[in-house]
Design a protein around this motif. Structure first.
Motif, short mmCIF file in Angstrom:
data_model
loop_
_atom_site.label_atom_id
_atom_site.label_comp_id
_atom_site.label_asym_id
_atom_site.label_seq_id
_atom_site.Cartn_x
_atom_site.Cartn_y
_atom_site.Cartn_z
N ILE A 1 0.85 -1.20 -0.31
CA ILE A 1 -0.31 0.25 -0.20
C ILE A 1 0.96 1.08 0.08
O ILE A 1 0.37 2.31 -0.47
N LEU A 2 1.74 1.51 1.09
CA LEU A 2 2.72 2.47 0.96
C LEU A 2 3.79 2.39 0.09
O LEU A 2 4.10 1.20 0.17
N SER A 3 4.38 3.51 -0.42
CA SER A 3 5.84 3.65 -0.79
C SER A 3 7.15 3.91 0.14
O SER A 3 7.41 3.66 -0.21
N HIS A 4 6.49 5.05 0.68
CA HIS A 4 7.55 5.22 1.80
C HIS A 4 6.34 6.43 3.34
O HIS A 4 5.26 6.54 3.20
N VAL A 5 6.86 6.07 4.44
CA VAL A 5 6.22 6.98 5.87
C VAL A 5 7.53 7.72 6.38
O VAL A 5 8.49 7.53 5.63
N GLU A 6 6.80 9.14 6.71
CA GLU A 6 7.60 9.68 7.15
C GLU A 6 6.84 9.98 8.80
O GLU A 6 5.80 9.85 8.43
N ASN A 7 7.95 10.27 9.60
CA ASN A 7 7.58 10.71 10.96
C ASN A 7 7.88 11.34 11.72
O ASN A 7 9.35 11.33 11.37
N MET A 8 7.54 12.12 12.75
CA MET A 8 8.57 13.12 13.13
C MET A 8 7.87 13.60 14.41
O MET A 8 6.43 13.90 14.77
N ILE A 9 8.16 14.08 15.52
CA ILE A 9 8.26 14.04 16.69
C ILE A 9 7.99 15.17 17.66
O ILE A 9 9.07 16.21 17.06
N LEU A 10 6.78 16.20 17.79
CA LEU A 10 6.90 17.10 17.63
C LEU A 10 6.83 18.16 19.04
O LEU A 10 6.35 17.30 19.70
N GLN A 11 7.07 18.61 19.28
CA GLN A 11 7.59 19.85 20.06
C GLN A 11 6.60 21.14 20.34
O GLN A 11 7.02 21.82 19.22
N PRO A 12 5.55 21.18 21.32
CA PRO A 12 5.09 22.75 21.47
C PRO A 12 5.93 23.49 21.71
O PRO A 12 6.23 23.82 22.52
N THR A 13 5.54 24.71 20.99
CA THR A 13 6.76 26.14 21.36
C THR A 13 5.37 26.44 22.20
O THR A 13 4.50 26.10 23.06
N ALA A 14 6.79 27.55 23.03
CA ALA A 14 5.74 28.25 24.60
C ALA A 14 4.38 29.30 23.48
O ALA A 14 3.35 29.04 25.24
N PHE A 15 4.30 28.92 22.67
CA PHE A 15 2.54 30.07 22.37
C PHE A 15 1.63 28.80 21.98
O PHE A 15 0.49 29.48 21.51
N SER A 16 2.11 27.72 21.62
CA SER A 16 1.20 27.11 21.31
C SER A 16 0.20 27.03 22.35
O SER A 16 -0.15 26.73 23.28
N SER A 17 -0.95 26.79 21.21
CA SER A 17 -2.15 25.96 21.97
C SER A 17 -2.42 24.97 22.34
O SER A 17 -3.19 24.45 23.54
#
Length: 108
Positions: free
Chosen positions: A90-106
């Motif tokens: 099904i997949l050609s490739h997968v990307e994944n990222m670990i995100l960190q909220p900024t100080a001003f993120s809701s």
């Protein structure tokens, strides 16, 4: 709280099969393992309509490692994945990222 952005790039014509797998199987298995999704998106306007974007919510990296490994080793998941790909990948490739909220993120 951290979020993981995963992007599944599908082979042409295979996105419907991926969406079906999530809707009919994957989310139920995730729920059993305690994996929390924060949303799913497909592309309406953009460079490719062959991708699925989604966010997962984790308490920390240790929880991510523990729960993701348990999910990947789950015999039901392995069977579902094999069955869904019996006509080819099904997949050609997968990307994944670990995100960190900024100080001003809701979202924290």
């Amino acid at each position: 709280m951290i979020h993981e952005l995963r992007i599944y790039h599908c082979l042409p014509g295979r996105l419907p099969k991926l969406l079906e797998r999530f809707e009919r199987h994957t989310l139920r298995i995730w729920e059993r393992h305690g994996i929390r999704q924060a949303g799913f998106w497909t592309v309406a306007i953009g460079p490719s309509n062959h991708a699925l974007y989604y966010l997962l919510a984790w308490q920390d990296l240790a929880e991510r490692t523990r729960l993701w490994e348990a999910f990947r080793a789950d015999p039901e998941w392995q069977q579902v994945m094999a069955e869904s790909e019996k006509d080819g990948p099904i997949l050609s490739h997968v990307e994944n990222m670990i995100l960190q909220p900024t100080a001003f993120s809701s979202v924290r």
